[in-house]
Design an enzyme around this catalytic site. Structure first.
Site, mmCIF file in Angstrom:
data_model
loop_
_atom_site.group_PDB
_atom_site.id
_atom_site.type_symbol
_atom_site.label_atom_id
_atom_site.label_comp_id
_atom_site.label_asym_id
_atom_site.label_seq_id
_atom_site.Cartn_x
_atom_site.Cartn_y
_atom_site.Cartn_z
ATOM 1 N N ASP A 49 0.837 -1.200 0.000
ATOM 2 C CA ASP A 49 0.000 0.000 0.000
ATOM 3 C C ASP A 49 0.880 1.261 0.000
ATOM 4 O OD1 ASP A 49 -3.188 0.378 0.452
ATOM 5 O OD2 ASP A 49 -2.126 2.007 1.445
ATOM 6 N N TYR B 83 -4.059 10.993 0.376
ATOM 7 C CA TYR B 83 -4.428 10.687 -1.021
ATOM 8 C C TYR B 83 -4.405 11.951 -1.860
ATOM 9 C CZ TYR B 83 -5.691 5.931 0.120
ATOM 10 O OH TYR B 83 -5.624 4.619 0.500
ATOM 11 N N HIS C 289 -4.446 -8.048 0.193
ATOM 12 C CA HIS C 289 -3.796 -6.746 0.288
ATOM 13 C C HIS C 289 -3.062 -6.504 1.614
ATOM 14 C CE1 HIS C 289 -3.301 -2.531 -0.728
ATOM 15 N NE2 HIS C 289 -3.728 -2.214 0.468
#
Ligand SMILES: *[C@@H]1O[C@H](CO)[C@@H](O)[C@H](O)[C@H]1NC(C)=O
Length: 454
Positions: A225, A373, A430
């Site tokens: 990630d 983000y 993930h």
């Protein structure tokens, strides 16, 4: 004579071009300023302070009241348009009964020692775990492990023993690690930036300085990630310091690759895709196109207007839990979205999942974590220099089969030319360290062995 000069110049230019092509470009190691106000003239306090996660009756009562007062939309029909409301109701139940003894969990968090260290005027939180015992004539290998969103340093709690104390956990003690897990600034206990623009490169710079401050001149780094991007940036910044880079996710998709995927089913071999790659990438519409459409809504929101949804999430622990846990469901296995309970307890305990939620709730850091983000993706894809740069550090990659998008070895090699190990993992998605700690630890060890063997 003029002709000779001309030819010599052309030759010189060609040689220069070849050399400059080969030059390993690095990211500049700038000095940022991310604290509030203007930069003080005083020297920064570089001490490392022990830190303890604490709670109080007041904090527990506050959460308890908010959880009790939650309001969930009545379910008119049982269909999954996201996490099932009735399941969220069940979690709340557990939370009320069991979980509010956060105090108890805070004791569990204290399993490893936490520290705070002020760096570039931000307080950085990290845990530092040394091996409990070392075989003679062996020094531990420093390993930095970086989490992502919506995770935390807590994701690494279960993998740490496999790395620091392998012999007591069924692995050989050929490689013993000393593990450092920092929190990304703006996540749980690491202070958020007071300035705009705090991205993965700025984070890489801070974590590099942290490693130097801890006395490590050379070290290994690992991440998935955001951790994958931050570690990649570190390798681009100080390639001589990074002995090896191990990733379980990679940002390597290029337009050209998409074209080869479209044609790839028929001509897979031609583009260098293996049989396993093809299994993991097709049917294309389902595993690629729909998967991106279905799973990237949050990313669009967070890289454009993170604060708006952040207001709601920071105001409701139940809303926050639903938002975060949905990711742990579908990113662990996309099939889990069809299960009533999201399959969450197939791979994790609710205690572990809620501990991670509590790390966001009690620190009020969901908004700053979402802003990350905006800072990294807000200018669009490929807007940053590091995205076009290669990585000249030995790299290892663990391809977990349920990862959101499969990254074939071919793609990895383009960005990471020194790929020394690439593994198709048996199972997992993930959140590899959190879900399959032993498998990930084994692959890190395999990578380090391959490196040392070279
Ligand atoms: C508890 O909630 C009150 C009112 O919302 C707030 O002022 C206080 O700071 C909170 N205390 C803790 C420890 O979270």
């Amino acid at each position: 004579m003029w002709l000779e000069i001309f030819l010599a110049s052309v030759l010189g230019f060609v040689i220069y071009w070849f050399i400059s092509q080969d030059k390993e470009e690095t990211l500049p190691l700038e000095d940022g300023w991310w604290g509030p106000g203007t930069r003080p003239t005083a020297r920064e306090d570089e001490s490392i302070r022990p830190f303890k996660v604490e709670t109080s009756d007041e904090e527990i009562n506050n959460i308890s009241q908010r959880v009790e007062k939650h309001f969930l939309t009545p379910e008119r029909f049982r269909i999954k348009y996201g996490l099932l409301t009735s399941y969220v109701g069940e979690i709340v139940h557990v939370w009320n009964f069991k979980y509010l003894i956060w105090l108890f969990q805070v004791t569990a968090l204290a399993k490893y020692r936490d520290f705070l260290h002020s760096l570039i005027w931000l307080d950085i939180h990290f845990i530092h775990v040394k091996p409990p015992q070392l075989p003679s004539s062996c020094s531990p290998k420093p390993l930095l492990m970086v989490h992502g969103w919506p995770g935390s340093f807590y994701e690494f709690y279960k993998i740490i023993p496999f790395l620091t104390d392998p012999k007591n956990h069924g692995l050989s003690d050929e490689h013993v690690f000393e593990v450092i897990c920092p929190s990304i600034p703006g996540y749980s206990f690491s202070e958020a930036s007071s300035k705009k623009g705090f991205d993965s490169v700025a984070t890489a710079r801070i974590f590099y300085k942290l490693m130097l401050r801890l006395g490590f001149q050379e070290f290994y780094i690992q991440g998935g990630d955001w951790g994958s991007l931050i570690c990649t940036n570190m390798a681009q910044m100080v390639p001589r310091r990074v002995k090896g880079l191990h990733l379980n996710m990679a940002f390597v998709l290029r337009n050209f690759f998409i074209l080869t995927v479209l044609l790839g089913r028929r001509f897979g071999g031609l583009f260098g895709y293996s049989k396993r790659d093809i299994e993991l990438m097709y049917p294309f519409k389902e595993k690629f196109f729909y998967s991106i459409m279905r799973e990237s809504g949050y990313m669009h929101i967070q890289s454009t207007k993170p604060d708006t949804v952040g207001c709601a999430l920071n105001d409701s622990p139940v809303g926050l839990a639903a938002y975060i846990l949905e990711k742990f469901s579908t990113w662990t296995n996309s099939e889990f979205r069809n299960l009533e309970d999201g399959g969450l307890e197939r791979k994790y305990s609710l205690d572990d999942l809620l501990t991670n939620v509590m790390l966001y709730w009690t620190t009020g850091t969901i908004v700053s974590s979402q802003r990350y983000y905006k800072e990294n993706l807000g200018q669009g894809l490929m807007a940053h220099k590091h995205e076009r740069m290669k990585v000249h550090v030995p790299t290892g990659f663990a391809a977990f089969p349920s990862e959101l998008l499969h990254a074939p070895e071919k793609w990895l090699k383009f960005k990471y030319p020194k790929l020394v190990s690439y593994s198709f993992m048996a199972c997992g998605g993930h959140f590899a360290a959190f879900e399959e700690p032993e498998l990930l630890a084994q692959d890190i060890r395999k990578f380090v062995s391959a490196l040392e063997w070279q």
